[in-house]
Design a protein around this motif. Sequence first.
Motif, PDB file in Angstrom:
ATOM      1  N   UNK A 103       0.822  -1.096  -0.144  1.00  0.00           N
ATOM      2  CA  UNK A 103       0.129  -0.046  -0.002  1.00  0.00           C
ATOM      3  C   UNK A 103       0.922   1.354   0.101  1.00  0.00           C
ATOM      4  N   UNK A 104       0.241   2.218  -0.535  1.00  0.00           N
ATOM      5  CA  UNK A 104       1.082   3.578  -0.731  1.00  0.00           C
ATOM      6  C   UNK A 104       0.516   4.576   0.195  1.00  0.00           C
ATOM      7  N   UNK A 105      -0.693   4.347   0.801  1.00  0.00           N
ATOM      8  CA  UNK A 105      -1.224   5.195   1.637  1.00  0.00           C
ATOM      9  C   UNK A 105      -0.102   5.840   2.732  1.00  0.00           C
ATOM     10  N   UNK A 106      -0.617   7.006   3.148  1.00  0.00           N
ATOM     11  CA  UNK A 106       0.462   7.654   4.133  1.00  0.00           C
ATOM     12  C   UNK A 106       0.259   6.933   5.418  1.00  0.00           C
ATOM     13  N   UNK A 107       1.405   6.717   6.117  1.00  0.00           N
ATOM     14  CA  UNK A 107       1.227   6.021   7.349  1.00  0.00           C
ATOM     15  C   UNK A 107       0.380   6.722   8.359  1.00  0.00           C
ATOM     16  N   UNK A 108      -0.442   5.828   8.868  1.00  0.00           N
ATOM     17  CA  UNK A 108      -1.703   6.351   9.603  1.00  0.00           C
ATOM     18  C   UNK A 108      -3.005   6.708   9.175  1.00  0.00           C
ATOM     19  N   UNK A 109      -2.919   6.534   7.727  1.00  0.00           N
ATOM     20  CA  UNK A 109      -4.244   6.396   7.163  1.00  0.00           C
ATOM     21  C   UNK A 109      -5.537   5.581   7.407  1.00  0.00           C
ATOM     22  N   UNK A 110      -6.760   5.816   7.716  1.00  0.00           N
ATOM     23  CA  UNK A 110      -7.813   5.099   7.890  1.00  0.00           C
ATOM     24  C   UNK A 110      -7.773   4.233   6.711  1.00  0.00           C
ATOM     25  N   UNK A 111      -7.458   4.228   5.726  1.00  0.00           N
ATOM     26  CA  UNK A 111      -7.665   3.347   4.418  1.00  0.00           C
ATOM     27  C   UNK A 111      -6.942   1.797   4.916  1.00  0.00           C
ATOM     28  N   UNK A 112      -5.906   2.207   5.830  1.00  0.00           N
ATOM     29  CA  UNK A 112      -5.239   0.785   6.105  1.00  0.00           C
ATOM     30  C   UNK A 112      -6.425   0.013   7.075  1.00  0.00           C
ATOM     31  N   UNK A 113      -6.993   0.613   7.769  1.00  0.00           N
ATOM     32  CA  UNK A 113      -8.020  -0.174   8.889  1.00  0.00           C
ATOM     33  C   UNK A 113      -8.913  -0.893   7.686  1.00  0.00           C
TER      34      UNK A 113
ATOM     35  N   UNK B 108     -14.276  -0.124  -7.424  1.00  0.00           N
ATOM     36  CA  UNK B 108     -13.746   1.164  -6.672  1.00  0.00           C
ATOM     37  C   UNK B 108     -13.794   2.578  -7.567  1.00  0.00           C
ATOM     38  N   UNK B 109     -14.013   3.783  -7.009  1.00  0.00           N
ATOM     39  CA  UNK B 109     -14.044   4.969  -7.573  1.00  0.00           C
ATOM     40  C   UNK B 109     -12.591   5.468  -7.748  1.00  0.00           C
ATOM     41  N   UNK B 110     -12.433   6.748  -7.981  1.00  0.00           N
ATOM     42  CA  UNK B 110     -11.075   7.352  -7.977  1.00  0.00           C
ATOM     43  C   UNK B 110     -10.727   8.157  -6.815  1.00  0.00           C
ATOM     44  N   UNK B 111      -9.780   7.777  -6.226  1.00  0.00           N
ATOM     45  CA  UNK B 111      -9.158   8.590  -5.103  1.00  0.00           C
ATOM     46  C   UNK B 111      -8.261   7.664  -4.366  1.00  0.00           C
ATOM     47  N   UNK B 112      -7.587   8.155  -3.004  1.00  0.00           N
ATOM     48  CA  UNK B 112      -6.962   7.374  -2.453  1.00  0.00           C
ATOM     49  C   UNK B 112      -7.619   5.963  -1.798  1.00  0.00           C
ATOM     50  N   UNK B 113      -8.817   6.107  -1.799  1.00  0.00           N
ATOM     51  CA  UNK B 113      -9.797   4.981  -1.497  1.00  0.00           C
ATOM     52  C   UNK B 113      -9.582   3.857  -2.430  1.00  0.00           C
ATOM     53  N   UNK B 114      -9.654   4.458  -3.771  1.00  0.00           N
ATOM     54  CA  UNK B 114      -9.911   3.529  -4.906  1.00  0.00           C
ATOM     55  C   UNK B 114      -8.695   2.616  -4.921  1.00  0.00           C
ATOM     56  N   UNK B 115      -7.393   3.072  -4.355  1.00  0.00           N
ATOM     57  CA  UNK B 115      -6.209   2.415  -4.776  1.00  0.00           C
ATOM     58  C   UNK B 115      -6.311   1.061  -3.747  1.00  0.00           C
ATOM     59  N   UNK B 116      -7.499   0.684  -3.070  1.00  0.00           N
ATOM     60  CA  UNK B 116      -7.531  -0.322  -2.409  1.00  0.00           C
ATOM     61  C   UNK B 116      -7.613  -1.847  -3.256  1.00  0.00           C
ATOM     62  N   UNK B 117      -8.047  -1.598  -4.406  1.00  0.00           N
ATOM     63  CA  UNK B 117      -8.018  -2.532  -5.492  1.00  0.00           C
ATOM     64  C   UNK B 117      -6.632  -2.993  -5.619  1.00  0.00           C
ATOM     65  N   UNK B 118      -5.612  -2.360  -5.707  1.00  0.00           N
ATOM     66  CA  UNK B 118      -4.200  -2.751  -6.274  1.00  0.00           C
ATOM     67  C   UNK B 118      -3.773  -3.579  -5.076  1.00  0.00           C
TER      68      UNK B 118
END
Length: 288
Positions: free
Chosen positions: A17-27, A50-60
Amino acid sequence: MALIKQKQERIKSPQTPTWCPGCGDFGIWTAFKDAAEAEQWNNTNTAVVAGIGCHGHIVNFIDLSSVEGLHGRALPVASGIAMANHELNIVVFTGDGDSLAEGGNHFSHAARRNHDMLVVLHDNAIYGLTTGQTSPRSPKGYVSKTTPKGNIDEPLHPLRIAIAAGATFVARAYAGNVPRLKELMIQGARHKGFAIIQVLQPCVTFNKQYTHIFYQKNIYELPPEYDRTDRAAAFAKTLEWGEKRIPVGILYEEKAPTHEDQLPVLAKKPLVKQMVKRDMKKATQAFI
Ligand SMILES: Cc1ncc(C[n+]2csc(CCOP(=O)(O)OP(=O)(O)O)c2C)c(N)n1
Ligand code: SF4
Protein backbone atom coordinates in the motif's frame (compact mmCIF):
# COMPACT_ATOMS: atom_id res chain seq x y z
CA MET A 1 1.34 -15.19 14.07
CA ALA A 2 2.32 -17.38 11.13
CA LEU A 3 -1.34 -18.36 10.76
CA ILE A 4 -2.49 -14.74 10.69
CA LYS A 5 0.12 -13.95 8.03
CA GLN A 6 -0.95 -16.92 5.95
CA LYS A 7 -4.63 -15.89 6.25
CA GLN A 8 -3.96 -12.36 5.07
CA GLU A 9 -1.76 -13.45 2.17
CA ARG A 10 -4.61 -15.25 0.40
CA ILE A 11 -6.41 -12.02 -0.39
CA LYS A 12 -3.46 -9.60 -0.38
CA SER A 13 -1.91 -8.70 -3.73
CA PRO A 14 1.89 -8.45 -4.08
CA GLN A 15 1.64 -4.62 -4.12
CA THR A 16 2.53 -2.69 -0.97
CA PRO A 17 0.00 0.00 0.00
CA THR A 18 1.06 3.54 -0.84
CA TRP A 19 -1.24 5.28 1.64
CA CYS A 20 0.32 7.72 4.14
CA PRO A 21 1.30 6.03 7.43
CA GLY A 22 -1.69 6.25 9.81
CA CYS A 23 -4.28 6.68 7.04
CA GLY A 24 -7.69 5.21 7.89
CA ASP A 25 -7.60 3.31 4.58
CA PHE A 26 -5.28 0.76 6.23
CA GLY A 27 -8.02 -0.15 8.74
CA ILE A 28 -10.58 -0.56 5.95
CA TRP A 29 -8.16 -2.72 3.94
CA THR A 30 -7.40 -4.93 6.95
CA ALA A 31 -11.06 -5.32 7.91
CA PHE A 32 -11.91 -6.23 4.32
CA LYS A 33 -9.15 -8.85 4.10
CA ASP A 34 -10.35 -10.35 7.39
CA ALA A 35 -13.97 -10.38 6.21
CA ALA A 36 -12.93 -11.94 2.88
CA GLU A 37 -11.03 -14.63 4.72
CA ALA A 38 -13.92 -15.40 7.07
CA GLU A 39 -16.47 -15.51 4.24
CA GLN A 40 -14.23 -17.20 1.66
CA TRP A 41 -14.64 -14.39 -0.86
CA ASN A 42 -12.59 -15.17 -3.96
CA ASN A 43 -12.42 -14.55 -7.69
CA THR A 44 -15.27 -16.92 -8.45
CA ASN A 45 -17.84 -15.42 -6.08
CA THR A 46 -16.85 -11.77 -5.57
CA ALA A 47 -16.34 -8.66 -7.70
CA VAL A 48 -14.87 -5.43 -6.38
CA VAL A 49 -15.45 -1.95 -7.79
CA ALA A 50 -13.75 1.26 -6.70
CA GLY A 51 -13.96 4.92 -7.54
CA ILE A 52 -11.04 7.26 -8.11
CA GLY A 53 -9.17 8.58 -5.11
CA CYS A 54 -6.88 7.34 -2.35
CA HIS A 55 -9.68 4.92 -1.41
CA GLY A 56 -9.73 3.47 -4.95
CA HIS A 57 -6.13 2.30 -4.63
CA ILE A 58 -7.45 -0.50 -2.40
CA VAL A 59 -8.10 -2.59 -5.52
CA ASN A 60 -4.34 -2.70 -6.13
CA PHE A 61 -3.71 -4.24 -2.72
CA ILE A 62 -6.26 -7.06 -2.81
CA ASP A 63 -6.18 -10.07 -5.05
CA LEU A 64 -9.77 -10.10 -6.33
CA SER A 65 -11.33 -9.31 -9.72
CA SER A 66 -11.88 -5.59 -9.73
CA VAL A 67 -12.71 -2.52 -11.76
CA GLU A 68 -11.59 0.98 -10.86
CA GLY A 69 -14.33 3.09 -12.46
CA LEU A 70 -14.21 6.70 -13.59
CA HIS A 71 -14.37 9.23 -10.77
CA GLY A 72 -17.92 9.17 -9.39
CA ARG A 73 -18.94 6.19 -11.50
CA ALA A 74 -18.23 3.22 -9.26
CA LEU A 75 -21.93 2.68 -8.52
CA PRO A 76 -23.16 2.54 -12.14
CA VAL A 77 -20.38 0.04 -12.91
CA ALA A 78 -21.39 -2.05 -9.90
CA SER A 79 -25.08 -1.84 -10.86
CA GLY A 80 -24.19 -3.18 -14.31
CA ILE A 81 -22.27 -6.06 -12.75
CA ALA A 82 -25.21 -6.83 -10.44
CA MET A 83 -27.59 -7.02 -13.40
CA ALA A 84 -25.18 -9.15 -15.44
CA ASN A 85 -24.51 -11.59 -12.62
CA HIS A 86 -26.66 -11.19 -9.53
CA GLU A 87 -25.12 -14.29 -7.94
CA LEU A 88 -21.90 -12.36 -7.27
CA ASN A 89 -21.00 -10.77 -3.97
CA ILE A 90 -20.35 -7.17 -5.06
CA VAL A 91 -18.32 -4.77 -2.93
CA VAL A 92 -17.89 -1.11 -3.86
CA PHE A 93 -15.22 1.12 -2.34
CA THR A 94 -15.95 4.80 -2.82
CA GLY A 95 -14.85 8.13 -1.37
CA ASP A 96 -16.99 10.98 -0.05
CA GLY A 97 -16.02 13.04 -3.10
CA ASP A 98 -16.54 10.08 -5.41
CA SER A 99 -20.01 9.17 -4.14
CA LEU A 100 -21.42 12.51 -2.97
CA ALA A 101 -19.99 15.04 -5.45
CA GLU A 102 -18.99 13.58 -8.84
CA GLY A 103 -21.24 10.55 -8.27
CA GLY A 104 -23.92 12.20 -6.14
CA ASN A 105 -26.87 11.27 -8.34
CA HIS A 106 -25.77 7.64 -8.71
CA PHE A 107 -25.70 7.23 -4.93
CA SER A 108 -29.40 8.06 -4.48
CA HIS A 109 -30.50 5.96 -7.44
CA ALA A 110 -28.49 2.86 -6.51
CA ALA A 111 -30.00 3.06 -3.00
CA ARG A 112 -33.52 3.66 -4.35
CA ARG A 113 -33.29 0.65 -6.65
CA ASN A 114 -32.00 -1.53 -3.83
CA HIS A 115 -29.27 -3.07 -5.98
CA ASP A 116 -27.75 -6.01 -4.14
CA MET A 117 -24.26 -4.79 -3.15
CA LEU A 118 -22.15 -3.61 -0.24
CA VAL A 119 -20.90 -0.02 -0.49
CA VAL A 120 -17.98 0.97 1.72
CA LEU A 121 -17.82 4.76 1.78
CA HIS A 122 -14.35 5.95 2.87
CA ASP A 123 -15.39 9.23 4.49
CA ASN A 124 -12.35 11.42 5.16
CA ALA A 125 -14.41 14.58 4.59
CA ILE A 126 -11.97 15.95 2.00
CA TYR A 127 -10.64 15.13 -1.47
CA GLY A 128 -7.56 13.12 -0.47
CA LEU A 129 -5.81 12.15 -3.69
CA THR A 130 -5.89 15.69 -5.09
CA THR A 131 -4.33 17.02 -1.84
CA GLY A 132 -7.01 17.99 0.60
CA GLN A 133 -9.61 20.18 -1.07
CA THR A 134 -12.99 20.79 0.57
CA SER A 135 -15.52 18.04 -0.27
CA PRO A 136 -19.29 17.75 0.27
CA ARG A 137 -18.50 16.15 3.66
CA SER A 138 -16.23 18.96 4.90
CA PRO A 139 -17.75 20.81 7.83
CA LYS A 140 -18.99 24.39 7.62
CA GLY A 141 -16.06 26.75 8.19
CA TYR A 142 -13.51 24.18 6.97
CA VAL A 143 -10.33 25.86 5.70
CA SER A 144 -8.55 24.30 2.73
CA LYS A 145 -6.92 25.53 -0.48
CA THR A 146 -10.34 25.66 -2.18
CA THR A 147 -12.06 27.41 0.75
CA PRO A 148 -9.24 29.54 2.24
CA LYS A 149 -11.71 31.74 4.12
CA GLY A 150 -13.69 28.76 5.42
CA ASN A 151 -16.34 26.55 3.80
CA ILE A 152 -19.61 28.48 3.63
CA ASP A 153 -21.72 25.39 2.85
CA GLU A 154 -23.30 22.82 5.15
CA PRO A 155 -21.97 19.25 4.69
CA LEU A 156 -23.99 16.41 3.22
CA HIS A 157 -24.77 13.44 5.45
CA PRO A 158 -24.66 10.27 3.32
CA LEU A 159 -26.70 8.11 5.67
CA ARG A 160 -29.55 10.64 5.67
CA ILE A 161 -29.58 10.48 1.88
CA ALA A 162 -29.33 6.68 1.93
CA ILE A 163 -32.30 6.23 4.28
CA ALA A 164 -34.39 8.85 2.49
CA ALA A 165 -33.64 7.22 -0.87
CA GLY A 166 -34.52 3.67 0.24
CA ALA A 167 -31.29 1.88 1.23
CA THR A 168 -32.11 -1.29 3.16
CA PHE A 169 -28.95 -1.68 5.29
CA VAL A 170 -27.41 1.50 6.68
CA ALA A 171 -24.42 1.45 9.02
CA ARG A 172 -21.55 3.58 10.27
CA ALA A 173 -18.13 2.45 11.49
CA TYR A 174 -14.77 3.90 12.46
CA ALA A 175 -11.75 2.79 10.42
CA GLY A 176 -9.66 2.42 13.61
CA ASN A 177 -11.92 -0.34 14.98
CA VAL A 178 -10.99 -3.16 12.58
CA PRO A 179 -12.84 -6.08 14.28
CA ARG A 180 -16.12 -4.13 14.39
CA LEU A 181 -15.72 -2.97 10.80
CA LYS A 182 -15.04 -6.54 9.69
CA GLU A 183 -18.29 -7.69 11.38
CA LEU A 184 -20.28 -4.92 9.72
CA MET A 185 -18.75 -5.74 6.32
CA ILE A 186 -19.83 -9.34 6.71
CA GLN A 187 -23.34 -8.35 7.80
CA GLY A 188 -23.62 -5.79 5.00
CA ALA A 189 -22.43 -8.26 2.37
CA ARG A 190 -24.83 -10.96 3.59
CA HIS A 191 -27.71 -8.48 3.49
CA LYS A 192 -29.78 -8.85 0.34
CA GLY A 193 -30.09 -5.37 -1.10
CA PHE A 194 -28.27 -2.05 -1.00
CA ALA A 195 -25.99 -2.00 2.06
CA ILE A 196 -24.00 1.11 2.86
CA ILE A 197 -21.32 1.50 5.54
CA GLN A 198 -20.08 5.04 6.07
CA VAL A 199 -16.57 4.50 7.39
CA LEU A 200 -15.15 7.43 9.36
CA GLN A 201 -11.68 7.39 7.81
CA PRO A 202 -9.15 9.91 9.10
CA CYS A 203 -6.94 11.48 6.43
CA VAL A 204 -3.94 12.10 8.65
CA THR A 205 -2.19 14.26 6.06
CA PHE A 206 -4.86 16.80 5.13
CA ASN A 207 -7.78 16.70 7.55
CA LYS A 208 -6.61 18.05 10.90
CA GLN A 209 -10.19 18.29 12.25
CA TYR A 210 -11.60 14.76 11.86
CA THR A 211 -8.61 12.97 13.35
CA HIS A 212 -8.35 9.53 14.99
CA ILE A 213 -8.52 11.28 18.39
CA PHE A 214 -11.61 13.25 17.35
CA TYR A 215 -13.45 10.04 16.45
CA GLN A 216 -12.20 8.09 19.44
CA LYS A 217 -13.61 10.85 21.69
CA ASN A 218 -16.90 11.37 19.94
CA ILE A 219 -18.27 8.10 18.57
CA TYR A 220 -20.58 5.85 20.55
CA GLU A 221 -21.89 2.36 19.70
CA LEU A 222 -25.69 2.11 19.35
CA PRO A 223 -27.05 0.27 22.41
CA PRO A 224 -28.49 -3.28 22.09
CA GLU A 225 -32.03 -2.00 22.75
CA TYR A 226 -31.86 0.34 19.73
CA ASP A 227 -34.54 -0.74 17.19
CA ARG A 228 -32.84 -0.80 13.80
CA THR A 229 -36.08 -1.62 11.98
CA ASP A 230 -37.59 1.78 12.85
CA ARG A 231 -36.93 3.97 9.83
CA ALA A 232 -37.93 7.25 11.48
CA ALA A 233 -35.69 6.52 14.49
CA ALA A 234 -32.84 5.69 12.12
CA PHE A 235 -33.33 8.98 10.29
CA ALA A 236 -33.28 10.79 13.64
CA LYS A 237 -29.96 9.06 14.43
CA THR A 238 -28.48 10.45 11.21
CA LEU A 239 -29.22 13.97 12.50
CA GLU A 240 -26.75 13.42 15.34
CA TRP A 241 -23.21 14.66 14.73
CA GLY A 242 -20.65 16.40 16.90
CA GLU A 243 -19.19 16.15 20.37
CA LYS A 244 -20.01 12.73 21.92
CA ARG A 245 -22.84 12.46 19.41
CA ILE A 246 -21.66 10.28 16.53
CA PRO A 247 -23.51 6.94 16.58
CA VAL A 248 -21.82 3.90 15.02
CA GLY A 249 -23.29 0.48 14.29
CA ILE A 250 -26.30 -0.57 12.20
CA LEU A 251 -28.71 2.36 12.06
CA TYR A 252 -31.28 0.73 9.79
CA GLU A 253 -32.11 -2.63 8.28
CA GLU A 254 -35.14 -3.89 6.38
CA LYS A 255 -36.02 -6.77 4.05
CA ALA A 256 -37.20 -5.65 0.61
CA PRO A 257 -36.99 -7.08 -2.91
CA THR A 258 -33.85 -6.07 -4.78
CA HIS A 259 -33.78 -4.54 -8.24
CA GLU A 260 -32.41 -7.81 -9.59
CA ASP A 261 -35.15 -9.87 -7.83
CA GLN A 262 -37.77 -7.94 -9.74
CA LEU A 263 -36.37 -8.27 -13.26
CA PRO A 264 -38.28 -11.12 -14.97
CA VAL A 265 -35.33 -11.82 -17.29
CA LEU A 266 -33.21 -12.74 -14.27
CA ALA A 267 -35.80 -15.00 -12.63
CA LYS A 268 -34.32 -18.30 -13.84
CA LYS A 269 -30.61 -17.53 -13.98
CA PRO A 270 -28.14 -14.66 -14.25
CA LEU A 271 -27.77 -12.94 -17.59
CA VAL A 272 -24.20 -14.22 -17.98
CA LYS A 273 -25.52 -17.81 -17.93
CA GLN A 274 -28.15 -17.19 -20.58
CA MET A 275 -27.76 -17.63 -24.33
CA VAL A 276 -28.40 -14.21 -25.78
CA LYS A 277 -30.15 -14.44 -29.15
CA ARG A 278 -29.43 -11.52 -31.43
CA ASP A 279 -31.29 -10.90 -34.65
CA MET A 280 -28.72 -8.67 -36.35
CA LYS A 281 -31.02 -8.09 -39.34
CA LYS A 282 -33.64 -6.49 -37.10
CA ALA A 283 -31.02 -4.55 -35.20
CA THR A 284 -29.50 -3.03 -38.35
CA GLN A 285 -32.94 -2.30 -39.86
CA ALA A 286 -33.73 -0.14 -36.87
CA PHE A 287 -31.03 2.28 -38.02
CA ILE A 288 -32.05 2.43 -41.72
C1 LIG B 1 -14.52 13.68 -13.42
C2 LIG B 1 -13.29 13.93 -12.60
N1 LIG B 1 -13.21 15.03 -11.84
C3 LIG B 1 -12.13 15.25 -11.06
C4 LIG B 1 -11.10 14.36 -11.06
C5 LIG B 1 -9.88 14.61 -10.20
N2 LIG B 1 -9.91 13.84 -8.98
C6 LIG B 1 -9.28 12.63 -8.90
S1 LIG B 1 -9.37 11.96 -7.37
C7 LIG B 1 -10.26 13.26 -6.81
C8 LIG B 1 -10.67 13.38 -5.37
C9 LIG B 1 -11.10 12.10 -4.74
O1 LIG B 1 -11.68 12.37 -3.50
P1 LIG B 1 -12.53 11.25 -2.79
O2 LIG B 1 -13.49 10.64 -3.72
O3 LIG B 1 -13.12 11.84 -1.54
O4 LIG B 1 -11.45 10.15 -2.46
P2 LIG B 1 -10.16 10.18 -1.51
O5 LIG B 1 -9.01 10.53 -2.39
O6 LIG B 1 -10.40 11.18 -0.44
O7 LIG B 1 -10.10 8.77 -1.01
C10 LIG B 1 -10.50 14.21 -7.80
C11 LIG B 1 -11.25 15.49 -7.63
C12 LIG B 1 -11.21 13.19 -11.86
N3 LIG B 1 -10.28 12.26 -11.86
N4 LIG B 1 -12.30 13.01 -12.62
S1 SF4 C 1 -3.74 11.76 1.52
FE1 SF4 C 1 -5.09 11.26 3.25
S2 SF4 C 1 -6.58 9.78 2.43
FE2 SF4 C 1 -4.85 9.87 1.00
S3 SF4 C 1 -3.46 8.21 1.65
FE3 SF4 C 1 -2.76 10.09 2.67
S4 SF4 C 1 -3.82 10.08 4.67
FE4 SF4 C 1 -4.89 8.61 3.34
